[in-house]
Structure formats: C-alpha cells, structure tokens
Design an enzyme around this catalytic site. Structure first.
Site, short mmCIF file in Angstrom:
data_model
loop_
_atom_site.label_atom_id
_atom_site.label_comp_id
_atom_site.label_asym_id
_atom_site.label_seq_id
_atom_site.Cartn_x
_atom_site.Cartn_y
_atom_site.Cartn_z
N ASP A 107 0.97 -1.20 0.00
CA ASP A 107 -0.12 0.10 -0.18
C ASP A 107 0.75 1.39 -0.12
O ASP A 107 1.84 1.23 0.83
CB ASP A 107 -1.04 0.05 1.20
CG ASP A 107 -2.13 1.12 0.97
OD1 ASP A 107 -1.92 2.05 0.76
OD2 ASP A 107 -3.27 0.57 0.92
N LEU A 124 2.92 2.69 -10.94
CA LEU A 124 1.51 3.07 -11.81
C LEU A 124 0.39 2.97 -10.92
O LEU A 124 -0.80 3.56 -11.13
CB LEU A 124 1.15 1.73 -12.63
CG LEU A 124 2.27 1.48 -13.68
CD1 LEU A 124 1.48 0.48 -14.58
CD2 LEU A 124 2.68 2.58 -14.57
N ALA A 125 0.47 2.72 -9.51
CA ALA A 125 -0.60 2.67 -8.48
C ALA A 125 -0.82 4.38 -8.25
O ALA A 125 0.28 5.19 -8.22
CB ALA A 125 -0.02 2.15 -7.27
N ALA A 126 -2.05 4.65 -8.06
CA ALA A 126 -2.42 5.89 -7.72
C ALA A 126 -4.11 6.01 -7.26
O ALA A 126 -4.92 5.12 -7.94
CB ALA A 126 -2.13 6.86 -9.06
N THR A 132 1.20 12.64 -15.92
CA THR A 132 -0.15 12.65 -16.72
C THR A 132 -0.20 13.98 -17.48
O THR A 132 0.15 14.97 -16.95
CB THR A 132 -1.08 12.62 -15.65
OG1 THR A 132 -2.48 13.11 -16.32
CG2 THR A 132 -0.96 13.03 -14.37
N GLU A 156 -2.81 15.60 -17.49
CA GLU A 156 -3.60 16.33 -16.40
C GLU A 156 -2.96 17.44 -15.69
O GLU A 156 -3.28 18.27 -15.44
CB GLU A 156 -4.30 15.51 -15.21
CG GLU A 156 -5.15 16.32 -14.28
CD GLU A 156 -6.56 16.50 -15.08
OE1 GLU A 156 -6.93 16.01 -16.09
OE2 GLU A 156 -7.31 17.33 -14.12
N TYR A 207 -5.69 16.05 -7.84
CA TYR A 207 -4.89 15.06 -8.77
C TYR A 207 -3.72 15.54 -9.35
O TYR A 207 -2.55 15.10 -9.40
CB TYR A 207 -5.92 14.27 -9.46
CG TYR A 207 -5.19 13.36 -10.37
CD1 TYR A 207 -5.10 11.96 -10.21
CD2 TYR A 207 -4.91 13.58 -11.73
CE1 TYR A 207 -4.36 11.02 -10.91
CE2 TYR A 207 -4.36 12.84 -12.65
CZ TYR A 207 -3.99 11.55 -12.23
OH TYR A 207 -3.34 10.53 -13.00
N LYS A 230 0.19 14.95 -8.78
CA LYS A 230 1.05 14.44 -9.80
C LYS A 230 2.31 15.28 -10.34
O LYS A 230 3.35 14.83 -10.72
CB LYS A 230 0.30 14.23 -11.01
CG LYS A 230 -0.43 12.85 -10.81
CD LYS A 230 0.29 11.40 -10.99
CE LYS A 230 -0.58 10.25 -10.88
NZ LYS A 230 0.01 9.21 -11.39
#
Ligand code: NAP
Ligand code: G4F
Length: 337
Positions: free
Chosen positions: A58, A80-82, A125, A127, A149, A153
């Site tokens: 985690d 890659l977890a988010a 990303t 974004e 988010y 990032k």
C-alpha cells in the site's frame, strides 16, 4: 531473467504492462493492496492470472516499501498505482496528495537507500497541463494543474526529476495522455459511455448521463502506451517523455463513435445543461447532460506532441480513437451476451 516490480498491477495499465513484460521473459512482481486481493479480473482477461508474484503493498506504508526493496532485487520498477480518478480528487484532496504525491518521494528515497541501481518509471499525466499554456503540449510546456490530482502528480513529477538530477537515479517520467481499453475503469468517461450504450443496444432502458461534453481529450490505446513505458526504461539515460496520439476529440464525438459502432444514430438537440441526444432510429432519448457530473474546474483541451518519444524511443501510437471506441463498444456488447 530481469525482474520488474509494478505498483498498481491490478489496474488497467498494470495488467497490460504485466502481460508485456511476461511476454518479454521478465519475472514480474506486483504490489496489491489488501482491498483488491480478489480483483484479478483484468489478469484473467489478458490470460496472465497467477503469473505475477504479488506482494502486499500500500502506497501509504513507506516502511513496507523499504522492506520490499531490501528483500527483492528489482531491475525495473514501474510506479503505476494511484488514486487515478480526477473527479474524486476534489472530495479526497489529502488522500490523493498522500498517495499520488508524497508516496512517490517515499518510494524514490527507499530505492535510493537500498536499491540505487533499480530503474524507476513514474506515471505522470497530461492532467498536469490543466489550463493549457501551449498547444499541443510537449515535455517543455509549462504546467498548470486544475485538480488536486493534477497538483499531486506535478509534485511527483518534479520529485522524479529531482532524484534523477540530485542522486543520479535512473528515474523517467512518462507524461501520458488519456489511454483507454476494454479494461478501463468503469468510472472514466469512455468506459461509462461504451458500457451504457451496450446495455441500451441489448434492449436496456436507461439514459446515459454525462457532464461536460465539450471537453477534448487525446485518447490512445493502453496497450500501445505500456510499450512506451518499457522503452523509456531501456534507454541509457533517464528522461521525460510525452506519449500521445496528437489527435484530440470532444467527448460528444466519442459518444457518436461508440453509438455508431452499436447501431445507433444520434441527433443532438439543446445546449449546455439542456443538451440531449435522441436515437434517430427509435426516436428515444439515450443521452443527456446532468450537471452533477460537471467538475469544479475543468481541463478543456488536451492534445499531445509525441515527437520526442517517436524520435528517441521509436514509439508511436497505433490505434485511432475511432478504432478504440469500436474495440471498447464491441467488448462491452459481447460481454453482455
Ligand atoms: P487504474 O486502473 O485506476 O489503476 C490504479 C491502480 O492503483 C490499481 O491497481 C489500484 O489498486 C492501485 N492503487 C490505488 N490506490 C492504491 C494504494 N493506496 N496503494 C497501492 N495501490 C493502490 O489506473 P490506470 O489507468 O491503470 O493508470 C495507471 C497510472 O497511470 C496511474 O498512476 C494514473 O494516475 C496514471 N495515468 C493514467 C492515465 C490514463 O489515461 N489511464 C493517463 C496518465 C497517467 P486496486 O485494484 O486495489 O484499486
Ligand atoms: O474519463 P475522465 O474521467 O478522464 P480524465 O479526467 O481526463 O483523467 C484521466 O486521464 C488523465 C490523463 O489526462 C489521467 F491522468 C487520469 O488518471 C485519468 O486516467 O474524464 C475525461 C473528460 C473530463 O473532461 C470530464 O469532465 O470527460 C468529462 N466528462 C463528461 N462527463 C466525464 C463525464 N468524465 C467522467 N468520468 N464521467 C462523466 O460522466
């Protein structure tokens, strides 16, 4: 045999990347958080169930990362977890900042301490471009995030660059524009569209409700994009790369593409909050705007320039947005048989 570790291995990109690396002969390890132990549906669809060695992982547990990196000898580490849903990040700004921002520096620091030779990939990303300062967006475009988010990032993106420049970590950041697939999470707009229209095509009785249909996204296929991630880690020097198609499409046009693939023919009527779409064949209203899905701040236009990835990585998107809409619509329609 090389060893790779993927955080977020149960997610869309994690599943495609795991399959790519397994096909290349890697030993693949993946981080799985307790809540998702039974969530290997994507691995089953891709035929890799049981082929990834999973570890309790985690992002909120920095000591767990240290223990893991001490135990395993990892050649390539893909983070890659988010908390990956932009829409949820306004309701979960602190959690999103911890998982998508702070956890990244904890991971980079753990790697630096116990496994400095490991190559690191950060899932950055488009974004981060938010209120775009340049069209199209490239690696050098000024960042202007528009969501918690996006802000988290950006922090992670600059930390990745900072560890590379400060400590020589082989850390690359992939600035990926939206990429979709039949394995896309059901809350994201493309999958929401193909799932709802598939149910309607099967005789269901519902109306697809959407938010801002004027926003534009540069949509590619996730299967192509994980190949780009892998190529970044094969370079002698770490760097940042945009992966994109270079084509942008309004949400409304994606609805039309998926609808056509499923045999509908939509006539659009009304404007703004009153806009709706009627199927010309049946005369039924099948799409309408619901302001509930508007965001507090919107990213109106994303279109990437993948020239650097093309030149340095030899990477190019192979799937058009039209093909993507057809692929996703067919998958969801067939799954309802
Ligand atoms: P996704 O399908 O939502 O997968 C996210 C993964 O992260 C899942 O495996 C999830 O596990 C895991 N995760 C979430 N919170 C966690 C935590 N606290 N600890 C450990 N694992 C956790 O996302 P995706 O589309 O594959 O995207 C992969 C990455 O690329 C993300 O970092 C995303 O922000 C970034 N990105 C995506 C796109 C895109 O268009 N897809 C574009 C640019 C960047 P569960 O299965 O347990 O939920
Ligand atoms: O599909 P979306 O939720 O993706 P969004 O926000 O672009 O984020 C995705 O791509 C990012 C890359 O740029 C990733 F970093 C991120 O992890 C994620 O994978 O929304 C796309 C657009 C937005 O403009 C949204 O306002 O679609 C608009 N939209 C309109 N109606 C909707 C809806 N989005 C969703 N999810 N649901 C709707 O009903």
């Amino acid at each position: 045999m090389k060893t790779a570790f993927i955080t977020g291995v149960t997610g869309q990109d994690g599943a495609y990347l795991a399959r790519l690396l397994i096909d290349k002969g890697y030993q693949v390890h993946g981080g799985v958080r307790r809540i998702s132990h039974s969530e290997f549906e994507r691995h089953e669809i891709l035929g890799i169930a049981g082929q990834v060695t999973t570890h309790e992982f985690d992002l909120s547990e920095p000591n767990q990362m240290l223990r893991l990196f001490t135990k395993l000898k990892i050649d390539e580490f893909y983070n890659l977890a988010a908390q990956s849903f932009v829409g949820a990040s306004w309701e979960l700004p602190i959690y999103t900042s911890e998982i998508d921002g702070l956890a990244v520096v904890q991971m980079l620091d753990a790697l630096r301490t116990v496994s400095p030779e490991t190559r690191y990939y950060q899932a950055s990303t488009s974004e981060m471009f938010g209120l775009v300062q340049e069209v199209p967006q490239r690696e050098t475009t000024r960042l202007y995030p528009r969501s918690p988010y996006g802000v988290a990032k950006v922090f992670a993106h600059y930390m990745t660059i900072n560890y590379r420049e400060s400590f020589g970590t082989h850390a690359s950041s992939g600035i990926l524009f939206n990429h979709e697939s039949p394995l896309r999470g059901k809350e994201f707009v493309t999958r929401k569209i193909t799932l709802a229209l598939s149910r309607l095509a099967r005789g269901g009785d519902e109306i697809l409700e959407l938010g801002n249909m004027d926003a534009r996204r540069d949509w590619g296929f996730a299967g192509d994009y994980v190949e780009g991630m892998w190529r970044m880690l094969q370079q002698d020097a770490a760097d940042d790369y945009v992966l994109a198609t270079g084509v942008t499409t309004p949400i409304r046009d994606f609805v039309d593409m998926a609808a056509t693939a499923l045999g509908f023919d939509i006539a659009w009527e009304g404007e703004g909050e009153s806009e709706f779409g009627v199927d010309r064949k049946s005369g039924k209203r099948i799409v309408q705007v619901n302001p509930k899905f508007f965001r507090p701040a919107e990213v109106d236009l994303l279109i990437g320039d993948p020239a650097k990835a093309e030149e340095k990585l030899g990477w190019k998107a192979t799937t058009t947005v039209q093909q993507l809409a057809e692929m996703m619509a067919k998958f969801d329609y067939d799954a309802l048989a």
